[in-house]
Write an enzyme that holds these catalytic residues in place. Sequence first.
Site, PDB file in Angstrom:
ATOM      1  CB  THR A  20      -0.944   0.025   1.217  1.00 36.20           C
ATOM      2  OG1 THR A  20      -1.820  -1.110   1.143  1.00 36.20           O
ATOM      3  CG2 THR A  20      -1.784   1.291   1.238  1.00 36.20           C
TER       4      THR A  20
ATOM      5  CG  PHE B 201       0.429   4.770   3.600  1.00 33.41           C
ATOM      6  CD1 PHE B 201      -0.658   4.927   4.446  1.00 33.41           C
ATOM      7  CD2 PHE B 201       0.867   3.487   3.319  1.00 33.41           C
ATOM      8  CE1 PHE B 201      -1.290   3.823   5.008  1.00 33.41           C
ATOM      9  CE2 PHE B 201       0.245   2.376   3.866  1.00 33.41           C
ATOM     10  CZ  PHE B 201      -0.840   2.552   4.712  1.00 33.41           C
TER      11      PHE B 201
END
Length: 271
Positions: A170, A172
Amino acid sequence: MPRVAFQGERGAYSEMAALQYFPKAKLVPCKSFADAFLAAEKKQVDYAVIPVENSIEGSVGEANDLLLQTRLKAVGEVYQRVRHCLIVNKGVKIGDVRRAHSHPQALGQCRQYLQKKKIEPMPAYDTAGAVKMVKEQGGKDAAIASRRAAELYGMKILQEEIEDRKSNYTRFLVLAPAKADKAKGQYKTSMIFSVKHVPGALFGILGEFAIRRLNLTKIESRPTKETPWEYNFYVDFEGHVDDKAVRQVMKIVKAKTSYLKVLGSYKKAEF
């Protein structure tokens, strides 16, 4: 010591990403993405660390919509490796589990595993929050979250690395009220724009990047939510807003778009 907001409970992947970028920060958990944005906008914290896309499930819609509205600037990025665990109360066995609670993104990343085990996915607002809820409720439901979340809440891990793809990351963005100073290193810039309704409008804009050999690392369209079938384009590219080629392309792109917002320039993260 900086104060850093993240969405979710202690043990969430957002907390892990924040610790990776700010090892000595005071972390502030927030119930929602909007709360994390607001805390940084009101300067109750120095930064907010927000997930914007996953390598398996794609963009995080709510977070990207908030980027369109916020006054915060993107000042950094971080990639967090995501390793999901099936987490239960002590004494529960794999054959007992009929439902698993987690954030919709995490459930999507474990879709094949859940189908194979005939476990019903149950959406929750946060991965670590799902662990906390399962513990409080007792019973034989499971949660999908990180090993850190299981350890923090004293829960049992039935299986580790249950995500469907092992290259699960992921991305960010680190957001702050003011832009970051430029330093040595490779930079990326993020921006949002909408095109005028004329043939070849998007092609003409993207061509300006190609002419100046600016590498696009991401382009994605999202509905404007104002007019049906009209879209904003989210673009990331290599370079800093202070670079000559980037200044040139920004000037031209501004003239060719009906809306342009530069989120910021920041050091390019590595896996």
